[in-house]
Scaffold this motif. Structure first.
Motif, PDB file in Angstrom:
ATOM      1  N   GLU A 169     -12.126   3.197   6.628  1.00  0.00           N
ATOM      2  CA  GLU A 169     -10.957   2.608   5.889  1.00  0.00           C
ATOM      3  C   GLU A 169      -9.812   2.482   6.001  1.00  0.00           C
ATOM      4  O   GLU A 169      -8.405   1.772   5.771  1.00  0.00           O
ATOM      5  N   VAL A 170      -8.509   4.160   6.692  1.00  0.00           N
ATOM      6  CA  VAL A 170      -7.124   4.124   6.960  1.00  0.00           C
ATOM      7  C   VAL A 170      -7.161   3.036   8.145  1.00  0.00           C
ATOM      8  O   VAL A 170      -6.093   1.834   8.412  1.00  0.00           O
ATOM      9  N   CYS A 195     -12.358  14.594   8.169  1.00  0.00           N
ATOM     10  CA  CYS A 195     -12.647  13.250   7.334  1.00  0.00           C
ATOM     11  C   CYS A 195     -13.301  12.081   8.201  1.00  0.00           C
ATOM     12  O   CYS A 195     -13.942  12.484   9.170  1.00  0.00           O
ATOM     13  N   LYS A 204       0.835   4.468  -3.130  1.00  0.00           N
ATOM     14  CA  LYS A 204       1.333   5.339  -2.466  1.00  0.00           C
ATOM     15  C   LYS A 204       1.999   6.116  -2.620  1.00  0.00           C
ATOM     16  O   LYS A 204       1.951   7.247  -3.690  1.00  0.00           O
ATOM     17  N   LYS A 224     -14.247   7.457   6.201  1.00  0.00           N
ATOM     18  CA  LYS A 224     -12.496   7.220   6.208  1.00  0.00           C
ATOM     19  C   LYS A 224     -11.644   6.725   7.000  1.00  0.00           C
ATOM     20  O   LYS A 224     -10.839   6.188   6.733  1.00  0.00           O
ATOM     21  N   PHE A 268      -2.702   7.197   8.855  1.00  0.00           N
ATOM     22  CA  PHE A 268      -3.174   8.655   8.226  1.00  0.00           C
ATOM     23  C   PHE A 268      -2.473   8.840   7.867  1.00  0.00           C
ATOM     24  O   PHE A 268      -2.571   9.336   7.132  1.00  0.00           O
ATOM     25  N   ASN A 288      -0.146   7.732   6.016  1.00  0.00           N
ATOM     26  CA  ASN A 288       0.013   7.137   5.054  1.00  0.00           C
ATOM     27  C   ASN A 288      -1.327   7.543   4.056  1.00  0.00           C
ATOM     28  O   ASN A 288      -1.154   7.429   2.320  1.00  0.00           O
ATOM     29  N   HIS A 289      -1.791   8.307   4.932  1.00  0.00           N
ATOM     30  CA  HIS A 289      -3.255   8.071   3.509  1.00  0.00           C
ATOM     31  C   HIS A 289      -3.542   9.883   3.810  1.00  0.00           C
ATOM     32  O   HIS A 289      -4.547  10.712   3.426  1.00  0.00           O
ATOM     33  N   GLU A 290      -2.238  10.921   3.698  1.00  0.00           N
ATOM     34  CA  GLU A 290      -2.379  11.793   3.902  1.00  0.00           C
ATOM     35  C   GLU A 290      -2.583  12.621   4.896  1.00  0.00           C
ATOM     36  O   GLU A 290      -3.566  13.981   4.393  1.00  0.00           O
ATOM     37  N   SER A 301      -6.769  -0.103   6.660  1.00  0.00           N
ATOM     38  CA  SER A 301      -5.768  -1.004   5.982  1.00  0.00           C
ATOM     39  C   SER A 301      -4.338  -0.691   5.934  1.00  0.00           C
ATOM     40  O   SER A 301      -3.345  -1.782   5.856  1.00  0.00           O
ATOM     41  N   ASN A 339       0.868  -1.108  -0.166  1.00  0.00           N
ATOM     42  CA  ASN A 339      -0.209  -0.730  -0.078  1.00  0.00           C
ATOM     43  C   ASN A 339       0.844   1.093  -0.119  1.00  0.00           C
ATOM     44  O   ASN A 339       0.642   2.122  -0.515  1.00  0.00           O
ATOM     45  N   ARG A 340       2.314   1.014   0.926  1.00  0.00           N
ATOM     46  CA  ARG A 340       2.700   1.884   0.916  1.00  0.00           C
ATOM     47  C   ARG A 340       3.310   2.219  -0.382  1.00  0.00           C
ATOM     48  O   ARG A 340       3.733   3.775  -0.936  1.00  0.00           O
TER      49      ARG A 340
END
Length: 190
Positions: free
Chosen positions: A147-148, A140, A54, A144, A126, A128-130, A151, A50-51
């Motif tokens: 979802e984070v 958020c 991204k 959301k 978080f 990692n998800h900007e 992940s 995932n990282r």
């Protein structure tokens, strides 16, 4: 030959078979590894995949931005666009002294661990998800946030982020005493 076998005590043969089996079992177990380590490694691989995806998307966006920044053969640089990682304007400057007075410890600006229920590992998810600021977390939705957490794997899905955006909103607006009082009544962010 039968004389040699008849001289061995009858209890020695099962003991030898047991010792040999134990040694073989030990080496086979070490060779094949444990199933729990494999599951943990697979979860880590998913996080890193995932990282990587991204980071690759960020790289492509950066390359596209770089191409659009330069105009033709001219090397003049256009005005850069505001990064999504920048602190969203909240109208309130971060007051380190007020935060310390409320919490009794130094608080770093936009440290997501100030939110009850978020620790260093969840903060990393978080990021990692900007979502790197209190204002970003305040924007958020709870979906959301979930979802984070998903992940990060099964161990993060148990967390309940129902109050996290509201807590982040209080932090972003500098309402430290109100946030501290609320957190004193919360149980792990719930």
């Amino acid at each position: 030959m039968t004389l040699l076998i008849s001289n061995i005590p009858c209890w020695l043969i099962p003991v030898l078979v047991g010792v040999i089996s134990a040694i073989l079992g030990y080496f086979l177990g070490r060779l094949l590894g444990g199933g729990e380590k494999l599951t943990e490694t697979t979860a880590n691989v998913d996080v890193y995949k995932n990282r990587i995806s991204k980071l690759e998307a960020d790289l492509e966006a950066c390359k596209a931005n770089k191409k659009s920044t330069f105009t033709g053969g001219n090397s003049s640089i256009a005005t850069p666009e505001v990064s999504s990682l920048a602190t969203a304007p909240t109208g309130v400057a971060f007051d380190k002294a007020a935060a310390k007075a409320a919490f009794g410890k130094n608080i770093k600006q936009d440290d997501l661990t100030v939110v009850e229920g978020i620790g260093p590992k969840i903060k990393e998810l978080f990021h990692n998800h900007e979502v790197t600021t209190w204002a970003g977390l305040a924007d958020c939705s709870i979906e959301k946030c979930q979802e984070v957490l998903k992940s990060g794997g099964k161990r993060f899905e148990i967390h309940k982020p129902g109050t996290w955006p509201e807590q982040a909103k209080l932090a972003a607006s500098g309402q430290w005493q109100k946030l501290k009082e609320w957190q004193d009544n919360l149980d792990g962010g719930k």
